[in-house]
Design an enzyme around this catalytic site. Structure first.
Site, mmCIF file in Angstrom:
data_model
loop_
_atom_site.group_PDB
_atom_site.id
_atom_site.type_symbol
_atom_site.label_atom_id
_atom_site.label_comp_id
_atom_site.label_asym_id
_atom_site.label_seq_id
_atom_site.Cartn_x
_atom_site.Cartn_y
_atom_site.Cartn_z
ATOM 1 C CB THR A 97 14.377 44.759 6.392
ATOM 2 O OG1 THR A 97 15.693 45.310 6.364
ATOM 3 C CG2 THR A 97 14.356 43.445 5.625
ATOM 4 C CG ASN A 118 13.095 45.374 10.345
ATOM 5 O OD1 ASN A 118 12.508 45.177 9.282
ATOM 6 N ND2 ASN A 118 14.289 45.915 10.416
ATOM 7 C CG ASP A 180 12.742 35.898 10.115
ATOM 8 O OD1 ASP A 180 12.992 37.077 9.755
ATOM 9 O OD2 ASP A 180 12.689 35.549 11.314
ATOM 10 C CG HIS A 326 23.051 47.722 8.895
ATOM 11 N ND1 HIS A 326 22.466 48.886 9.323
ATOM 12 C CD2 HIS A 326 22.040 46.973 8.376
ATOM 13 C CE1 HIS A 326 21.164 48.849 9.076
ATOM 14 N NE2 HIS A 326 20.881 47.700 8.491
ATOM 15 C CG HIS A 370 16.100 49.603 3.645
ATOM 16 N ND1 HIS A 370 17.485 49.558 3.727
ATOM 17 C CD2 HIS A 370 15.676 48.427 4.164
ATOM 18 C CE1 HIS A 370 17.850 48.424 4.278
ATOM 19 N NE2 HIS A 370 16.774 47.698 4.545
HETATM 20 ZN ZN ZN Z 1 16.633 45.792 4.704
#
Ligand code: ZN
Length: 564
Positions: A97, A118, A180, A326, A370
């Protein structure tokens, strides 16, 4: 060539020359030139607002697999009237991400912008840090004194920063998302604000990096407690049962979510009244995307975005698609449903933009950060894939280094596909780092499910094979931040545990995402040439006539730019 034609072309050539000379010698005052510019009938109207949209975890094939179930005003509006790149792939790993969002408005890969994951292991502090961790700032609008976040770890400029530089700071730049990092990284170093969702309170929050207090329009929005409107609501399928036959059964055993694994989902977090468990669960529903669009509208009105000819920028990243993905995987009914609902949500947003600003004055760029791998248990039914347990990698490294160089706690961390070795121990034992890395790498390559392992020495010296994977690894490698080894799993394998499915690999299911431009200055069409999300920023910079973000590695997608 026939003589008549030849003569005519000679004549045309001669005429052109005469006209050119006439122009050269004609004197025109500045006033005349100005009037000409105003009168020019084909002069494109300036772009008033750039809307950068990221759908978190959104594979390109979602656009084709569910195309017949889209409405006319959402994705189809972009697909029919925009410039659509059908073969856009990320050119870096890990496909996470923060990396994708950092690339979006910078055109830079992690090797250039420093956002290598991340989270990653920070050698200075000996701890894992997030891409937006900043000990110097505090949260604004959430719990008092809570740690804040900022773009301080991101290196170089973005489209928003270049717009600010080009307009003496007059361009307004706003970034919003549930996450965030997804609000902060696309909006760059000096936006008017970046806002993300606080799952403790259900509010949109920010940090002291931007300001010491939330603007009034954000306070007003928060006061309305909009997530509460969805408390006790059910997430049901949008279309009739028969529409979902292309997806897997509704209740596959690997699906998991706090509200169960089967439609309809009751959204209350198991609480009597809205509280942190509900606010957390809310993010895992398509309704959170509608909530974010409501906030986008509030931002447009609160900050007066797109009201004049100074181009403003709003970046919007939809996180719920990722959270749902996910838990259920790319072939689930839940992912199909959130995709169809995202289509309706975008339609509503585009119609609003048209009413409010006019879509001919708006420039939309849409991509994803992604894709995602099929759930291993599902992929295995088709003879594909599996899981690499992280500890099988660390154990392989430990054992090999103990055997070759003596007992030591060699591995400081294995995270983000990177093995960080204890370089102090290597120095103390007067060992050659390159040799230690090579022994460790060979051990990792013998682990079941691992495709390749690259060493830091190998990457930094450029001794890499000319393969797509090696190129992606190098593009994802920042000399000061990455580890000693970068581990790449085999296709359809991933290195993780306790999760239904994930992403991060250099394979198409993780790299292949939409890249679509729509609106002012765009030449509509479907383009099959190679492209990458890193190409979005230089293309926008060209369309907006501003400097290209500093670390950009992408190309200008000239096919997408309307000829003058
Ligand atoms: Zn992501």
């Amino acid at each position: 060539m026939p003589t008549a034609l030849l003569n005519r072309s000679r004549l045309a050539h001669a005429l052109c020359l005469i006209l050119a000379f006439a122009n050269l010698f004609s004197t025109s005052t500045a006033a005349q030139q100005r009037r000409r510019a105003v009168n020019a009938p084909s002069a494109a109207k300036p772009v008033r607002l750039v809307v950068g949209i990221v759908i978190d975890q959104f594979r390109y094939d979602y656009l084709t697999r569910f195309h017949d179930q889209f409405g006319e005003d959402g994705f189809k509006r972009l697909l029919n009237g925009g410039a659509v790149f059908t073969n856009a792939n990320y050119i870096h790993v890990p496909t996470y991400t923060a990396c994708g969002h950092a690339t979006f408005m910078s055109g830079a890969t992690p090797s250039m912008n420093g956002i290598i994951g991340n989270e990653w292991y920070d050698r200075d502090s000996g701890k894992r840090i997030t891409s937006v961790t900043d000990g110097k700032v505090k949260l604004v609008g959430g719990r008092d004194g809570a740690a804040g976040m900022s773009p301080s770890r991101m290196l170089g400029s973005t489209i928003g920063d270049e717009l600010k530089l080009a307009t003496g700071g007059q361009a307004k730049v706003i970034g919003i998302s549930l996450k965030d990092r997804s609000a902060i990284l696309p909006s760059g170093k000096h936006p008017n604000g970046a806002y993300w969702y606080d799952m403790n309170t259900g509010n949109l929050v920010s940090s002291t990096y931007y300001f010491s207090d939330l603007p009034e329009w954000v306070k007003k929005f928060n006061k309305e407690m909009r997530p509460d409107r969805f408390f006790g609501k059910r997430w049901e399928k949008l279309l009739p049962e028969s529409a979902y036959q292309r997806s897997t059964a509704d209740d596959m055993p690997y699906e998991k979510f706090s509200a169960g694994n089967k439609f309809p989902y009751l959204i209350n977090g198991g609480e009597e009244v809205p509280g942190p468990r509900f606010y957390t669960q809310f993010q895992y529903t398509p309704f959170a995307n509608d909530y974010l669009v409501d906030f986008a509208k509030a931002a447009i009105e609160g900050e007066q975005l797109g009201v004049d000819d100074t181009t403003d920028l709003l970046t919007v990243s939809f996180s719920s698609n990722d959270l749902i993905g996910h838990n259920y995987g790319p072939y689930s009914q839940e992912v199909q449903d959130v995709t169809l609902r995202t289509d309706r949500t975008l339609a509503e947003f585009f119609n609003y933009l048209d009413r409010k600003i006019g879509l001919d004055r708006v420039l939309i760029a849409l991509t994803a950060d992604h894709g995602v791998a099929p759930v291993p248990a599902h992929a295995q039914q088709f003879g594909l894939g599996g899981i690499v347990e992280p500890k099988s990698v660390t154990e392989a490294v430990q054992n090999a280094l103990n055997k070759s160089f003596g007992d030591e706690k060699w591995v400081l961390d294995f995270y983000n596909g990177n093995v960080y070795l204890d370089e102090a121990a290597i120095e103390r034992r007067k060992l050659n780092v390159e040799e230690v890395e090579r022994v460790a790498s060979q051990a990792v390559e013998r682990v079941e499910g691992v495709a390749e392992c690259f060493t830091r020495s190998q990457i930094l010296s450029g001794r890499l094979p000319q393969t797509r994977i090696a190129r992606s690894v190098a593009n994802g490698f920042h000399a000061r931040r990455n580890g000693n080894l970068v581990v790449v799993p085999q296709p359809f394998f991933f290195i993780a545990e306790g999760i239904t499915t994930t992403h991060g690999a250099p394979y198409t299911y993780d790299t292949h995402v939409p890249v679509i431009f729509y609106g002012a200055g765009i030449a509509p069409g479907t383009y099959y040439s190679d492209a990458s999300p890193a190409d979005i920023a230089p293309t926008l910079a060209t369309l907006l006539k501003i400097e290209t973000p500093s670390n950009c590695v992408g190309r200008i997608l000239s096919e997408a730019i309307k000829a003058k």
